[in-house]
Design an enzyme around this catalytic site. Structure first.
Site, short mmCIF file in Angstrom:
data_model
loop_
_atom_site.label_atom_id
_atom_site.label_comp_id
_atom_site.label_asym_id
_atom_site.label_seq_id
_atom_site.Cartn_x
_atom_site.Cartn_y
_atom_site.Cartn_z
N GLY A 14 0.83 -1.21 0.00
CA GLY A 14 0.00 0.00 0.00
C GLY A 14 0.87 1.26 0.00
N ASP A 142 0.91 1.47 9.40
CA ASP A 142 0.45 0.67 10.54
C ASP A 142 1.48 0.59 11.67
OD1 ASP A 142 -1.72 0.15 8.88
OD2 ASP A 142 -0.89 -1.74 8.17
N ARG A 290 -3.63 7.38 4.40
CA ARG A 290 -2.47 7.02 3.58
C ARG A 290 -2.05 8.15 2.65
NH1 ARG A 290 -3.60 1.21 2.16
NH2 ARG A 290 -3.26 1.79 -0.01
O1 F6P Z 1 -1.24 -1.63 5.55
C1 F6P Z 1 -1.73 -0.37 5.28
C2 F6P Z 1 -3.24 -0.39 5.18
O2 F6P Z 1 -3.68 0.94 4.92
C3 F6P Z 1 -3.95 -0.96 6.39
O3 F6P Z 1 -4.00 -0.08 7.48
C4 F6P Z 1 -5.29 -1.31 5.79
O4 F6P Z 1 -5.88 -2.36 6.52
C5 F6P Z 1 -4.94 -1.76 4.39
O5 F6P Z 1 -3.67 -1.20 4.10
C6 F6P Z 1 -5.92 -1.33 3.34
O6 F6P Z 1 -5.55 -1.87 2.12
P1 F6P Z 1 -6.20 -1.47 0.71
O7 F6P Z 1 -5.54 -0.21 0.26
O8 F6P Z 1 -5.89 -2.62 -0.17
O9 F6P Z 1 -7.66 -1.28 0.94
#
Ligand code: F6P
Length: 363
Positions: A14, A142, A290
């Site tokens: 991610g 995380d 993010r």
């Molecule tokens: O590992 C980072 C993260 O943002 C987690 O906190 C979350 O559970 C996951 O990735 C979400 O992933 P995606 O972007 O695939 O929905």
């Protein structure tokens, strides 16, 4: 010192604020200090399998320090050891890691820097075990990687979550409501715990401490009895009731880690409203955590990680990732970093601090 002329670089998993700051630091250090060439593979391990890359020189990294995301692109799918391919019209999974090794050889890449979290670093380790000289850089909002005090990206996510709590406070107070905020973090409660502490939450629920709904509601009602007509509840996406399960939002089958958590905030919010009779609203912060520009802390940590990673390549310390052991940046075996997830220890200083302040942790 080993004879390295050209290094490969990729961002996996991610995205996360600070990725571009690492890329910039790697490119600047590699080209200026050591006269190395840098190939940036596109879209994580997929670019490595498909042999898609761009040459990165200093002009390519100009102006990217404050930018979120990654100029190289990324994906949390496409593990070369379990790679989706279509055969006879059907999607099947194959080990294509030999193709990765052939591509690295064909492009005369002497060492590979992988910027990634748990999943990407496990792949990096498997490539290292197949003979690829690999150096890792720990990334994730995380903060759940062992071996390092912090991963970059966490501080920015924490700042975003704290700002969200500050904003929810005003509506909570004005409308006499319970405001529930669900934050990310997978199986670790770092974002919830630290943002909850920083934002003055009344209840913080994390995966490491299963909660009892009656404890949560007692806290909300106790506050009301004291004349405090609102409460702020921060819930980690991995939180679960005692004896219950985490809420899975979806499965992404091609992903390194197929389970996607999410939805517990609504469960908690509904129960609070039903049991206390207090009007409750739920906010799911999601991918806002993010995004955006990295905080100064993350920019600096990412830059330090980038320069240190090139240092490890040049001295030949492969199979290691750079790590923060405050105040120093040190090499740590990748195997050690991915062996166990770094969760919040229930006796952690921050947990004790939260309890002293009177924050309910649901237990
Ligand atoms: O590992 C980072 C993260 O943002 C987690 O906190 C979350 O559970 C996951 O990735 C979400 O992933 P995606 O972007 O695939 O929905």
């Amino acid at each position: 010192m080993v004879a390295v002329k050209r290094i490969g670089l990729l961002t996996g998993g991610g995205d996360c604020p600070g990725l571009n700051a690492v890329i910039r630091a790697v490119v600047k250090t590699a080209t200026r200090d050591y006269g190395l060439e840098v190939l940036g593979f596109l879209d994580g391990f997929r670019g490595l399998v498909e042999n898609r890359f761009r040459v990165l020189a200093e002009p390519d990294v100009r102006g990217i320090l404050p930018r979120g995301g990654t100029i190289l692109g990324t994906t949390n799918r496409d593990n070369p050891f379990h790679y989706p391919v279509v055969e006879d019209g059907r999607k099947v999974f194959r080990d294509v890691s030999d193709r990765v090794i052939a591509n690295l050889r064909e492009n005369a890449v002497d060492a590979l820097i992988v910027i990634g979290g748990d999943g990407s670093l496990k792949i990096a380790l498997a490539l290292y075990e197949k003979g690829v000289p690999v150096v890792g850089v720990p990334k994730t909002i995380d903060n759940d990687l062992s071996g390092t005090d912090r991963t970059f990206g966490f501080d920015t996510a924490l700042t975003t979550a704290t700002e969200a709590i500050d904003k929810l406070h005003t509506t909570a107070e004005s409308h006499h409501r319970v405001m529930v905020l669900e934050v990310m973090g997978r199986y670790a409660g770092w974002i919830a715990l630290e943002a909850g502490l920083a934002g003055g939450a009344d209840v913080i629920l994390i995966p490491e401490i299963p909660y009892r709904m009656e404890r949560v509601c007692d806290k909300v009602l106790e506050r009301r009895a004291q004349g405090k007509q609102f409460s702020i509840v921060v819930v980690a996406e991995g939180a679960r009731p005692l004896g219950g399960e985490m809420v899975v939002q979806r499965r992404v089958e091609d992903s390194f880690e197929p389970v996607r958590l999410g939805g517990i905030g609504n469960v908690v919010g509904r129960e609070i409203e039903e049991r206390t009779g207090m009007e409750t609203r739920v906010t799911v912060l999601g991918h806002l955590q993010r995004g955006g520009s990295p905080t100064p802390f993350d920019r600096i940590l990412a830059s330090r990680f980038g320069t240190a990673a090139v240092g490890l390549v040049v001295e030949g310390t492969f199979g290691h990732m750079v790590a923060l052991r405050t105040p120093r940046i040190v090499p740590v075996p990748i195997a050690e970093a991915v062996a166990v997830l770094r969760q919040v220890p229930p006796d952690h200083d921050l947990i004790r601090c939260a309890r002293h302040i009177g924050i309910c942790l649901g237990d």
